[in-house]
Design a protein around this motif. Structure first.
Motif, PDB file in Angstrom:
ATOM      1  N   LEU A  28       0.830  -1.202   0.000  1.00 32.63           N
ATOM      2  CA  LEU A  28       0.000   0.000   0.000  1.00 32.63           C
ATOM      3  C   LEU A  28       0.867   1.257   0.000  1.00 32.63           C
ATOM      4  O   LEU A  28       0.569   2.229  -0.713  1.00 32.63           O
ATOM      5  CB  LEU A  28      -0.942  -0.012   1.198  1.00 32.63           C
TER       6      LEU A  28
ATOM      7  N   SER B 120      -9.797   1.810   2.231  1.00 32.58           N
ATOM      8  CA  SER B 120      -9.540   0.388   2.428  1.00 32.58           C
ATOM      9  C   SER B 120     -10.759  -0.294   3.015  1.00 32.58           C
ATOM     10  O   SER B 120     -11.365   0.205   3.972  1.00 32.58           O
ATOM     11  CB  SER B 120      -8.346   0.164   3.367  1.00 32.58           C
TER      12      SER B 120
ATOM     13  N   THR C  29      -9.000  -5.848   6.205  1.00 37.58           N
ATOM     14  CA  THR C  29      -7.570  -5.578   6.048  1.00 37.58           C
ATOM     15  C   THR C  29      -6.906  -5.647   7.415  1.00 37.58           C
ATOM     16  O   THR C  29      -7.568  -5.569   8.452  1.00 37.58           O
ATOM     17  CB  THR C  29      -7.333  -4.174   5.461  1.00 37.58           C
TER      18      THR C  29
ATOM     19  N   VAL D 198      -2.416  -2.117   7.452  1.00 37.62           N
ATOM     20  CA  VAL D 198      -2.973  -1.489   6.249  1.00 37.62           C
ATOM     21  C   VAL D 198      -3.918  -0.357   6.643  1.00 37.62           C
ATOM     22  O   VAL D 198      -3.909   0.723   6.043  1.00 37.62           O
ATOM     23  CB  VAL D 198      -3.695  -2.533   5.372  1.00 37.62           C
ATOM     24  N   LYS D 199      -4.722  -0.572   7.662  1.00 40.35           N
ATOM     25  CA  LYS D 199      -5.623   0.489   8.132  1.00 40.35           C
ATOM     26  C   LYS D 199      -4.837   1.722   8.568  1.00 40.35           C
ATOM     27  O   LYS D 199      -5.298   2.860   8.402  1.00 40.35           O
ATOM     28  CB  LYS D 199      -6.487  -0.022   9.287  1.00 40.35           C
TER      29      LYS D 199
ATOM     30  N   THR E 127      -4.286   4.077   5.769  1.00 39.41           N
ATOM     31  CA  THR E 127      -5.542   4.356   5.071  1.00 39.41           C
ATOM     32  C   THR E 127      -6.150   5.674   5.518  1.00 39.41           C
ATOM     33  O   THR E 127      -6.041   6.050   6.690  1.00 39.41           O
ATOM     34  CB  THR E 127      -6.530   3.196   5.345  1.00 39.41           C
TER      35      THR E 127
ATOM     36  N   CYS F  26     -11.647   3.832   6.102  1.00 39.30           N
ATOM     37  CA  CYS F  26     -12.054   2.452   5.895  1.00 39.30           C
ATOM     38  C   CYS F  26     -13.516   2.431   5.445  1.00 39.30           C
ATOM     39  O   CYS F  26     -14.244   3.418   5.579  1.00 39.30           O
ATOM     40  CB  CYS F  26     -11.893   1.634   7.174  1.00 39.30           C
TER      41      CYS F  26
ATOM     42  N   PRO G 165      -8.752  -3.899  -0.549  1.00 34.16           N
ATOM     43  CA  PRO G 165      -8.084  -4.737  -1.544  1.00 34.16           C
ATOM     44  C   PRO G 165      -9.034  -5.503  -2.460  1.00 34.16           C
ATOM     45  O   PRO G 165      -8.591  -6.146  -3.396  1.00 34.16           O
ATOM     46  CB  PRO G 165      -7.317  -5.728  -0.667  1.00 34.16           C
TER      47      PRO G 165
ATOM     48  N   TRP H 190      -7.362  -2.232  -6.286  1.00 33.61           N
ATOM     49  CA  TRP H 190      -6.383  -3.294  -6.049  1.00 33.61           C
ATOM     50  C   TRP H 190      -6.981  -4.634  -6.501  1.00 33.61           C
ATOM     51  O   TRP H 190      -8.190  -4.823  -6.485  1.00 33.61           O
ATOM     52  CB  TRP H 190      -6.021  -3.343  -4.574  1.00 33.61           C
TER      53      TRP H 190
END
Length: 333
Positions: A109, A123, A127, A131-132, A135, A138, A161, A181
């Motif tokens: 990412l 996102s 996840t 990853v959050k 971001t 969310c 994703p 993604w």
């Protein structure tokens, strides 16, 4: 209290005794039990709260108990810890992962963001915490369209994703500045258009409940557009919205394209409707790792605890809180 399940859960009387034991343990541990819609029926029936990821996130954020037992997959328990950092969060099996969450890493990412300066990152809640933390906002399947719509139309969006949910958002909004993604949930991706067409032809009067993570979501819209299925019978819905729709349904049959654990909640919501899975093999092995034995062990031994690095959690919290604030209050993943 016994340290292991000795009751036969196949009988109603046996299940009732076990449920009473679980609830007594939960009260003793000051714990609330949350269960996702894809869990085993026994787990759903014993939980204090059952729902999709958004509904359970809201419960986790406001729970008064000191301990949260999350019967779901790991990213869900992480999300609960992000929202309630001072609470103890347990998952009955720490190995319960998610193929979709694994399809996008924080490093990937960060590279994607570097290649697209000025873009906003949306996102899916499916996840990892890492990853959050990278971001901006969310989302869940029920509010993904609203989340992206809240971003100025001239601002590029990186959506990940899940490629099928991203395609659904792009289709609904008609925006060509949304990059998606290429990740997928292996269970939902396996529910394909050929299966859907065959089931729809075999049940011509049935409604279709399609989760937007499914590989067959585009096929459902094509069938409706081609007149093979009446348009008003095709519904692209999150799992939470499926329950709401089921309770209001006047149909005799509904074909359901999502993980088969969802059928249990739908039948509870509308016992007079026949709910049929589009693919009866669409079962998530990770969700089904949470068993009655493991739930009881988790309460007895207070294991396995889920922790999120405080710095990561702090970075992720804003994106998750914005998810909770935007869009449909009743539906989620």
């Amino acid at each position: 209290m016994t340290s292991a399940i000795t009751t036969d859960l196949s009988s109603r009387e046996g299940w009732t005794r076990w449920a009473e034991r679980i609830h007594a343990l939960a009260e003793e541990r000051d714990a609330v039990i949350l269960a996702h819609n894809y869990q085993l029926p026994e787990i759903q029936d014993v939980a204090h709260h059952v729902g999709d990821s958004l509904a359970l996130s809201r419960v986790a954020a406001t729970a008064t108990q000191s301990t949260i037992i999350f019967c779901g997959v790991h990213f869900m328990a992480e999300t609960a810890k992000i929202l309630s950092p001072d609470k103890r969060v347990l998952i009955p099996d720490a190995a319960a992962g998610c193929s979709l969450a694994d399809s996008l890493t924080a490093e990937e990412l960060r590279t994607w963001k570097a290649e697209n300066p000025g873009a906003m990152v949306v996102s899916y809640v499916n996840t990892t915490a890492a990853v959050k933390a990278e971001t901006d906002i969310c989302c869940t399947s029920s509010n993904a369209v609203e989340v992206v719509a809240s971003i100025p139309a001239d601002t590029p969006v990186l959506f990940g994703p899940d490629q099928f949910l991203g395609a659904h958002v792009r289709r609904m909004l008609g925006r060509d500045n949304i990059q998606v993604w290429g990740g997928e949930c292996h269970v939902h991706a396996g529910i394909n258009g050929d299966q859907l067409r065959a089931q729809a032809e075999g049940h011509p009067d049935a409604e279709l409940y399609i989760h937007p993570e499914c590989g067959c979501a585009t096929s459902a819209l094509y069938l409706a557009g081609a007149g093979a299925v009446p348009e008003d019978r095709v519904k692209i819905l999150s799992t939470g919205d499926m329950v709401t729709a089921a309770a209001r349904s006047t149909s005799r049959q509904v074909l359901v394209a999502t993980e088969i654990g969802m059928i249990h909640q739908l039948r509870r919501a509308a016992p007079g409707v026949e709910f049929l899975p589009v693919n009866e093999r669409a079962s998530c092995k990770y969700m089904k790792m949470i068993t009655p034995e493991k739930l009881e062990r988790s309460l007895l031994e207070l294991r396995d605890e889920v922790d999120v690095d405080p710095e990561t959690a702090a970075k992720a919290r804003g994106a998750v809180q914005r998810m909770i604030e935007i869009g449909n209050p009743g539906g989620g993943e």
